[in-house]
Design a protein around this motif. Structure first.
Motif, PDB file in Angstrom:
ATOM      1  N   UNK A  33       0.821  -1.182  -0.181  1.00  0.00           N
ATOM      2  CA  UNK A  33      -0.067  -0.009   0.177  1.00  0.00           C
ATOM      3  C   UNK A  33       0.770   1.311  -0.059  1.00  0.00           C
ATOM      4  N   UNK A  34       2.160   1.132   0.469  1.00  0.00           N
ATOM      5  CA  UNK A  34       2.725   2.338   0.563  1.00  0.00           C
ATOM      6  C   UNK A  34       3.785   2.573  -0.691  1.00  0.00           C
ATOM      7  N   UNK A  35       3.630   1.825  -1.656  1.00  0.00           N
ATOM      8  CA  UNK A  35       4.481   1.707  -2.944  1.00  0.00           C
ATOM      9  C   UNK A  35       4.319   3.071  -3.508  1.00  0.00           C
ATOM     10  N   UNK A  36       5.481   3.822  -3.884  1.00  0.00           N
ATOM     11  CA  UNK A  36       5.252   5.348  -4.350  1.00  0.00           C
ATOM     12  C   UNK A  36       5.071   5.281  -5.835  1.00  0.00           C
ATOM     13  N   UNK A  37       4.809   4.088  -6.641  1.00  0.00           N
ATOM     14  CA  UNK A  37       4.108   4.109  -7.674  1.00  0.00           C
ATOM     15  C   UNK A  37       2.719   4.073  -8.026  1.00  0.00           C
ATOM     16  N   UNK A  38       1.973   4.192  -6.743  1.00  0.00           N
ATOM     17  CA  UNK A  38       0.618   4.089  -6.732  1.00  0.00           C
ATOM     18  C   UNK A  38       0.002   5.379  -6.911  1.00  0.00           C
ATOM     19  N   UNK A  39      -1.099   5.667  -7.934  1.00  0.00           N
ATOM     20  CA  UNK A  39      -1.629   6.848  -7.979  1.00  0.00           C
ATOM     21  C   UNK A  39      -2.983   6.753  -7.678  1.00  0.00           C
ATOM     22  N   UNK A  88       5.073  -1.498 -15.750  1.00  0.00           N
ATOM     23  CA  UNK A  88       4.816  -1.847 -14.307  1.00  0.00           C
ATOM     24  C   UNK A  88       4.009  -1.295 -13.303  1.00  0.00           C
ATOM     25  N   UNK A  89       4.092   0.133 -13.500  1.00  0.00           N
ATOM     26  CA  UNK A  89       3.366   1.007 -12.956  1.00  0.00           C
ATOM     27  C   UNK A  89       1.771   0.878 -13.050  1.00  0.00           C
ATOM     28  N   UNK A  90       1.621   0.526 -14.448  1.00  0.00           N
ATOM     29  CA  UNK A  90       0.135   0.243 -14.677  1.00  0.00           C
ATOM     30  C   UNK A  90      -0.357  -1.173 -14.000  1.00  0.00           C
ATOM     31  N   UNK A  91       0.409  -1.982 -13.834  1.00  0.00           N
ATOM     32  CA  UNK A  91       0.350  -3.314 -13.414  1.00  0.00           C
ATOM     33  C   UNK A  91      -0.106  -3.125 -11.938  1.00  0.00           C
ATOM     34  N   UNK A  92       0.710  -2.588 -11.106  1.00  0.00           N
ATOM     35  CA  UNK A  92       0.569  -2.151  -9.779  1.00  0.00           C
ATOM     36  C   UNK A  92      -0.784  -1.529  -9.289  1.00  0.00           C
ATOM     37  N   UNK A 128      -7.831  -5.363 -10.525  1.00  0.00           N
ATOM     38  CA  UNK A 128      -7.843  -5.827 -11.932  1.00  0.00           C
ATOM     39  C   UNK A 128      -6.287  -6.790 -11.805  1.00  0.00           C
ATOM     40  N   UNK A 129      -6.665  -7.958 -12.510  1.00  0.00           N
ATOM     41  CA  UNK A 129      -5.499  -8.996 -12.376  1.00  0.00           C
ATOM     42  C   UNK A 129      -4.571  -8.772 -13.526  1.00  0.00           C
TER      43      UNK A 129
END
Length: 269
Positions: A44-50, A135-139, A147-148
């Motif tokens: 949940x703390x991944x910096x790539x998450x928007x 990879x950012x979209x995947x996360x 979405x898997x």
């Protein structure tokens, strides 16, 4: 009892009656798969998450088709009911997308949603495969909406009135080889009801629905799709009965935050 409570009770009773009627007449068929949570491998703390909402601009093309219910059942969670839109068949789609503007940059995507499903009052196509080359979209797809998403490579070549669209497997093999060209029919504005559709996913131990808004014009297109992926969900495409092809250039998609759906609680006698 308040009138609002009474109306809510009546609506709930009608929904239950309708669902039981559909099931008893064989229109609803249960899925057979286990329910998996795509968020479990994302911190949940991944910096790539928007966080949502997201507004994205894309070039895309899709084909609506009928898929055999028996073929899609093993890929649909057992908690969902597959809606037969024709005896022995359900509505689904394949979708090819090149995103030009998103909160995580440009990327390509492939979606296979081979079944129209029902969960409580929610009705949606169920995504069994969604591939991206970011990879950012995947996360974000996994964490934000459940979405898997998986990583894959693509060879998408877009022209004004046609496209060549390839989804690549290991060692640069081609899993899906598609192309389309526009027909002589004119473009059409998206119908007013389309923005009211929602996305059904599984996230955080609950099924969730996400309101979506789609803006743009659709141009009728004729598709050719070949698949070389026996024993996988991609092979469902080879069993489809095509209905309608459409291309969108451009299209604007707005995805809101997912809303949890209260689970069905079994009654205790």
């Amino acid at each position: 009892m308040l009138i609002s409570d009474l109306l809510t009770s009546v609506q709930s009773t009608m929904n239950l009656f309708t669902e039981n009627l559909l099931r008893d007449t064989g229109v609803l068929v249960p899925g057979l798969a286990a329910t998996l949570d795509p968020t479990l491998d994302i911190e949940p703390t991944d910096p790539d998450l928007v966080p949502p909402p997201w507004s994205v601009l894309s070039r895309s093309a899709l084909e609506l088709a009928q898929f055999p219910v028996e073929a899609v059942q093993p890929y649909i969670p057992a908690d969902l009911q597959i809606v037969q839109t024709w005896p022995g068949h359900t509505l689904g789609l394949t979708l090819f997308v090149s995103y030009e503007q998103t909160p995580v940059g440009a990327y390509n995507e492939f979606i296979l949603a081979p079944a129209l499903v029902k969960y409580r009052d929610a009705l949606s196509l169920w995504v069994v495969e969604i591939d991206v080359d970011s990879e950012r979209s995947r996360k974000n797809g996994r964490f934000n909406w459940g979405l898997p998403k998986q990583l894959r490579s693509f060879l998408y070549t877009w022209a004004d009135d046609r496209a060549s669209l390839k989804v690549l497997g290991d060692a640069a093999s081609t899993l899906v080889d598609a192309s389309y060209s526009h027909t002589s029919l004119p473009s059409l504005d998206l119908p007013d009801w389309l923005p009211q559709l929602s996305l059904l996913t599984y996230r955080g131990g609950l099924f969730q629905h996400t309101p979506a808004q789609v803006l743009g014009k659709a141009t009728p297109a004729s598709f050719r799709i070949a698949v070389d992926a026996p024993g996988t969900c991609y092979d469902l495409i080879s069993q489809r009965q095509p209905l309608l092809g459409l291309s969108f250039n451009p299209a604007r998609l707005v995805l809101d935050s997912p809303q949890p759906i209260a689970p069905v609680v079994a009654s205790v006698s």
